[in-house]
Design a protein around this motif. Structure first.
Motif, PDB file in Angstrom:
ATOM      1  N   ALA A  95      47.857  39.052  55.115  1.00 57.62           N
ATOM      2  CA  ALA A  95      46.828  40.333  54.877  1.00 57.62           C
ATOM      3  C   ALA A  95      46.274  40.361  53.380  1.00 57.62           C
ATOM      4  O   ALA A  95      45.058  40.862  53.269  1.00 57.62           O
ATOM      5  CB  ALA A  95      47.973  41.695  54.862  1.00 57.62           C
ATOM      6  N   GLY A  96      46.678  39.449  52.503  1.00 59.24           N
ATOM      7  CA  GLY A  96      45.968  39.316  51.306  1.00 59.24           C
ATOM      8  C   GLY A  96      44.809  38.499  51.446  1.00 59.24           C
ATOM      9  O   GLY A  96      43.940  38.809  50.263  1.00 59.24           O
ATOM     10  N   ALA A 101      39.195  38.289  49.255  1.00 59.83           N
ATOM     11  CA  ALA A 101      37.631  38.314  49.555  1.00 59.83           C
ATOM     12  C   ALA A 101      36.837  39.241  49.073  1.00 59.83           C
ATOM     13  O   ALA A 101      35.614  38.981  48.458  1.00 59.83           O
ATOM     14  CB  ALA A 101      37.352  38.138  51.211  1.00 59.83           C
ATOM     15  N   ARG A 102      37.344  40.558  49.293  1.00 59.26           N
ATOM     16  CA  ARG A 102      36.585  41.575  48.478  1.00 59.26           C
ATOM     17  C   ARG A 102      36.573  41.515  46.852  1.00 59.26           C
ATOM     18  O   ARG A 102      35.651  41.580  46.334  1.00 59.26           O
ATOM     19  CB  ARG A 102      37.369  42.800  48.993  1.00 59.26           C
ATOM     20  CG  ARG A 102      37.022  43.202  50.384  1.00 59.26           C
ATOM     21  CD  ARG A 102      37.310  44.537  50.688  1.00 59.26           C
ATOM     22  NE  ARG A 102      37.466  44.785  52.197  1.00 59.26           N
ATOM     23  CZ  ARG A 102      36.440  44.519  53.152  1.00 59.26           C
ATOM     24  NH1 ARG A 102      35.186  43.992  52.703  1.00 59.26           N
ATOM     25  NH2 ARG A 102      36.580  44.520  54.489  1.00 59.26           N
ATOM     26  N   ALA A 103      37.687  40.917  46.383  1.00 64.33           N
ATOM     27  CA  ALA A 103      37.917  40.570  44.781  1.00 64.33           C
ATOM     28  C   ALA A 103      36.865  39.774  44.548  1.00 64.33           C
ATOM     29  O   ALA A 103      36.209  39.902  43.500  1.00 64.33           O
ATOM     30  CB  ALA A 103      39.203  40.380  44.609  1.00 64.33           C
ATOM     31  N   ASN A 129      42.980  34.229  39.176  1.00 59.92           N
ATOM     32  CA  ASN A 129      43.489  35.542  39.690  1.00 59.92           C
ATOM     33  C   ASN A 129      42.782  35.738  41.284  1.00 59.92           C
ATOM     34  O   ASN A 129      43.200  36.971  41.696  1.00 59.92           O
ATOM     35  CB  ASN A 129      43.348  36.625  38.666  1.00 59.92           C
ATOM     36  CG  ASN A 129      41.892  37.009  38.509  1.00 59.92           C
ATOM     37  OD1 ASN A 129      40.935  36.168  38.582  1.00 59.92           O
ATOM     38  ND2 ASN A 129      41.542  38.242  38.018  1.00 59.92           N
ATOM     39  N   LEU A 130      41.829  35.158  41.522  1.00 54.64           N
ATOM     40  CA  LEU A 130      41.082  35.124  42.669  1.00 54.64           C
ATOM     41  C   LEU A 130      41.420  34.087  43.828  1.00 54.64           C
ATOM     42  O   LEU A 130      40.989  34.302  44.933  1.00 54.64           O
ATOM     43  CB  LEU A 130      39.791  35.441  42.437  1.00 54.64           C
ATOM     44  CG  LEU A 130      39.148  36.635  41.775  1.00 54.64           C
ATOM     45  CD1 LEU A 130      37.524  36.455  41.412  1.00 54.64           C
ATOM     46  CD2 LEU A 130      39.536  37.981  42.417  1.00 54.64           C
ATOM     47  N   ASP A 131      41.821  32.718  43.366  1.00 54.27           N
ATOM     48  CA  ASP A 131      41.911  31.787  44.313  1.00 54.27           C
ATOM     49  C   ASP A 131      43.078  31.956  45.333  1.00 54.27           C
ATOM     50  O   ASP A 131      43.288  31.344  46.202  1.00 54.27           O
ATOM     51  CB  ASP A 131      42.002  30.285  43.706  1.00 54.27           C
ATOM     52  CG  ASP A 131      43.250  30.315  42.810  1.00 54.27           C
ATOM     53  OD1 ASP A 131      44.278  31.137  42.881  1.00 54.27           O
ATOM     54  OD2 ASP A 131      43.358  29.217  42.259  1.00 54.27           O
ATOM     55  N   GLY A 132      43.990  32.955  44.953  1.00 50.09           N
ATOM     56  CA  GLY A 132      45.339  33.136  45.872  1.00 50.09           C
ATOM     57  C   GLY A 132      46.322  32.293  45.753  1.00 50.09           C
ATOM     58  O   GLY A 132      47.334  32.215  46.363  1.00 50.09           O
TER      59      GLY A 132
END
Length: 141
Positions: A95-96, A101-103, A129-132
């Protein structure tokens, strides 16, 4: 991994080493999917062929096309309901991805980079903080 390369060995020591290697693999964490991953790394080959034909290369692009509404797949030529359910199952298990993707879209827009993820090159380095890579980004945004 050295147990799986090189010349074949025989005997009890080799069997023990192989058993240890298999146990290490069994206990290793399953890599978490990242939004920059190619769809071919995570989805079934038949689904991937249809997605690529539609120009969808990455999980980020797929997350933004797979909104939480009925019949989202109808806009993708060749994607059947059964295939769409496979995609939905994958995203339900991870789910993350949609959140990341939106971030990413917000991040690209703020930096005047291509807003469309279809234009985004997945090789572009992302801030941590965006690469997961470290888990759920919601706590860090």
């Amino acid at each position: 991994m050295e147990h799986f390369t090189g010349p074949a060995r025989k005997g009890a020591a080799a069997a023990q080493a192989l058993a240890q290697a298999f146990e290490a693999l069994r206990l290793a964490p399953i890599p978490c999917p990242l939004i920059g991953n190619d769809v071919g790394r995570r989805l079934p080959p038949r689904v991937v062929a249809v997605l690529r034909k539609a120009g969808i290369r990455t999980l980020a692009e797929m997350t933004l096309r797979e909104p939480r509404r009925k019949r989202w797949w109808r806009g993708i030529a060749g994607l059947s309901k059964a295939m769409a359910q496979q995609v939905e199952g994958f995203f339900a298990a991870h789910a993350g991805l949609t959140e990341r993707a939106r971030a990413l879209e917000t991040y690209l827009a703020q930096r005047r980079m291509p807003v469309s993820l279809a234009e985004w090159d997945p090789r572009t380095p992302l801030p941590g903080n965006l690469d997961g890579e470290t888990g759920n980004i919601a706590r860090r945004l």
